[in-house]
Design an enzyme around this catalytic site. Structure first.
Site, mmCIF file in Angstrom:
data_model
loop_
_atom_site.group_PDB
_atom_site.id
_atom_site.type_symbol
_atom_site.label_atom_id
_atom_site.label_comp_id
_atom_site.label_asym_id
_atom_site.label_seq_id
_atom_site.Cartn_x
_atom_site.Cartn_y
_atom_site.Cartn_z
ATOM 1 N N GLU A 12 44.029 1.769 -8.927
ATOM 2 C CA GLU A 12 42.914 2.211 -9.321
ATOM 3 C C GLU A 12 42.498 3.209 -7.923
ATOM 4 O OE1 GLU A 12 39.478 -0.097 -9.495
ATOM 5 O OE2 GLU A 12 38.425 1.468 -10.838
ATOM 6 N N ARG A 36 49.540 -12.501 -5.091
ATOM 7 C CA ARG A 36 49.185 -11.304 -4.093
ATOM 8 C C ARG A 36 49.704 -11.733 -2.580
ATOM 9 N NH1 ARG A 36 44.133 -10.624 -5.777
ATOM 10 N NH2 ARG A 36 44.478 -8.346 -5.311
ATOM 11 N N LYS A 64 39.394 -4.935 -1.325
ATOM 12 C CA LYS A 64 38.776 -3.577 -1.272
ATOM 13 C C LYS A 64 37.195 -3.576 -0.788
ATOM 14 C CE LYS A 64 41.475 -1.074 -4.603
ATOM 15 N NZ LYS A 64 41.425 -0.569 -5.932
#
Length: 558
Positions: free
Chosen positions: A37, A264, A274
RNA sequence: UGGGGUGUGGUGUAAUUGGCAACACGGCAGUUUCUGGUUCUGCUAUUCGGGGUUCGAGUCCCUGCACCCCAACCA
């Protein structure tokens, strides 16, 4: 790519791909995609996903594309798409076709939404977010159905078109899939497909007033592109039934994409969310997205981490479904391994101490030859000027040496790399007792660094000629977070920030050849570590990673 | 609280799918060396607990425990 044992990579994803291929599931095709994104910069965690997606395509003769998952105009921006493009290129991966965008599929997505409405499988809900959330129920408690759930197809179609045309305020209505408000999986309790946003989109401008949610966009985008294996992280596990549900309700070929989740990447002593990275930048705790202490790809690049080392690390750690946190030391060992083989050696004195050779012929300059990289003879040698007044490292002299100290100390003979043996004859101190100048004599017979009589020294030290040195700065980094897992103590990772994570030395003395170093070049400062030349500031160096340091370990043990 | 996922040395990842638990990082002790780097050698330490099946279980069955994810109109 291979694992640590030099074997081809194998893991549950590759096993699954092999099975699918063997069973002719997608006509023997493999296609993956990396779907960031554009609302932040890439970090080491993304590198793991990228490596998986692209290497998989390489191995199975498939293709991998880059698709921006740009369905939320609130946070996304072209700055980030440019940044992501840069970072991906730096890693050395080339998408099969030019960058793709979920926003390119808005029209198709819209048509499919109308299709679902027409089939009675989606409806417009007039309630606000809070009400919808309340009605969703909780874990173990079923949800209740919206009063708007039974609207007619015609009314739904009409309302949905008017949503698209911008007739309603943000948040006034949403389009929801009609699935099952009692479902034990919360994701299937009539999830939202579209929301109204009047924010301009970085690519479609103000053409749309409604935007698809992640779930409604992702699987369909995969299908449009012909993705066969859609790899994502574990938190999407509970979304998979929804991913499959949407695909199954649309007029698509039967071989629809298959979502598979993996754990992850987490690293010790750092954060990769983020939100937290953005906070570090915005609060001025670090200097920007490319601060060398950050695990962002641009941070690691500025720090001097080779892209190859990052990719090898990602391949090596493999892929599994178990949450884990890798030690940063493992990444560093890949960085050292790579740099040891490739980095040119230089002599740099970080904390200079004057060394005067008392029997050196007044004013004489002697060019001595030193090896550029002992790991690679092809890199040749260079000439470095030697004179009677030098700088050595403060740590390399002790007036009163502790046990096992091999370096310069009164009466002791050591080697100055590539030059001569010197013997310490005395030293000056300041009022605090700190040495200011060290005196030594040299043995002319030892030119080049070896004694004809075969005598040995315990230590070889780096040096620079005072007259010829160029001065500059070096930034020495500690871990940004002192705790292995930031936040374990208090719950807030920020509490574990090391306030002294950077030390900048501004009075460093470098051998003259360093004036010619290219921006971004990574070299080894002999006996000190690997250092990356800053891309913008001449003669500013970032310590990529230190050398393994046995003397430091001896001192630590006491 | 319901659903889903995951547990192998200090850390991470493997184990021919029921057959001697291995590889790497780290640590330790040496070796080599014009970098206390590199190299090379050796050592160190592992199957979440409890039952069961089996000649044999990390792997199969039962049970318990721990951790992670899910109740955004974020992705």
């Amino acid at each position: 790519m291979t694992n640590g044992a030099g074997e081809p990579l194998d893991d549950f994803v590759r096993e699954l791909v092999r099975d699918d291929l063997a069973n002719d599931r997608f006509g023997g095709r493999l296609q993956t995609r990396f779907p960031p994104e554009p609302n932040g910069y890439l970090h080491i965690g993304h590198a793991k996903a990228i490596t998986l997606d692209f290497e998989l395509a390489n191995e199975f003769d498939g293709i991998c594309n880059l698709r921006f998952d740009d369905t939320n105009p609130d946070t996304e921006d072209t700055t980030y798409v440019d940044g992501i493009l840069e970072d991906l290129e730096w890693l050395g991966y080339q998408p099969h076709v030019a960058p793709l965008y979920a926003s390119d599929y808005f029209e198709q997505l819209y048509e499919w939404a109308e299709h679902l409405i027409s089939e009675g499988m989606a409806y417009v809900d007039d309630q606000d977010a809070e009400t919808i959330s309340d009605q969703r129920g909780g874990f173990g408690q079923p949800g209740i159905e919206s009063p708007f759930r039974t609207r007619s197809v015609d009314e739904n179609l009409d309302l949905f078109r008017r949503m698209r045309d911008g007739e309603f305020d943000e948040g006034a209505r949403v389009l929801r899939a009609k699935i099952d408000m009692q479902h034990e999986n919360m994701q299937l309790r009539d999830p939202v497909m579209y929301r109204i946003r009047n924010e301009p989109h970085h690519r479609t401008g103000d053409r749309w007033h409604i935007y698809p949610t992640y779930d409604w966009a992702h699987g369909q985008s995969d299908a449009i592109e012909g993705v066969t294996h859609s790899l994502c992280t574990l938190e999407f596990d509970s979304h998979r039934p929804l991913y499959d549900w949407y695909l199954s309700k649309l007029p698509l070929p039967s071989d629809t994409p298959r979502q598979t989740e993996f754990a992850r990447l987490e690293l010790t002593h750092t954060v990769t969310s983020k939100r937290r990275l953005a906070a570090l930048v915005e609060d001025g705790i670090v200097d920007g997205w490319d601060d060398p202490r950050l695990p962002t790809l641009r941070g690691l690049r500025r720090r001097g981490y080779p892209a190859e080392a990052i990719k090898e690390f990602c391949s090596y750690i493999g892929v599994s479904r178990a949450n884990s946190r890798h030690q940063i030391e493992l990444l560093e060992s890949f960085v050292r391994q790579h740099l040891n083989a490739t980095a040119q050696r230089k002599m740099a004195v970080l904390n200079p101490l004057r060394l005067v050779i008392t029997n050196w012929p007044e004013g004489e300059v002697n060019e001595v030859e030193v090896v550029n990289n002992p790991e690679n003879p092809d890199d040749g040698t260079r000439l470095v000027p030697f004179t009677g007044e030098l700088f050595i490292e403060h740590d390399d002299f002790r007036a009163d040496p502790p046990p096992k100290y091999f370096r310069l100390t009164p009466g002791r003979e050591v080697r100055l790399r590539g030059a001569y043996f010197v013997t310490c004859t005395g030293f000056d101190v300041d009022d605090a007792g700190t040495p200011t100048t060290v005196y030594a004599t040299y043995d002319p017979e030892t030119r080049g660094g070896n004694a004809p009589d075969g005598r040995k020294v315990k230590s070889t030290m780096h040096w620079v000629s005072a007259e010829h040195a160029v001065s500059g700065s070096a930034a020495l980094y500690e871990r940004l977070f002192s705790a292995e897992v930031p936040g374990t103590e208090t719950g807030d990772p920020m509490d574990d920030l090391d306030p002294n994570s950077v030390t900048t030395l501004d009075n460093c003395m470098f051998e003259p050849s360093m004036a010619d170093l290219a921006p971004g070049e990574v070299v080894q400062f002999e006996r000190l570590g690997y250092f990356a030349h800053d891309p913008r500031t001449q003669l500013l160096f970032h310590r990529t990673v230190g050398l393994r340091d046995e003397w430091a370990r001896i001192q630590q043990r006491g």
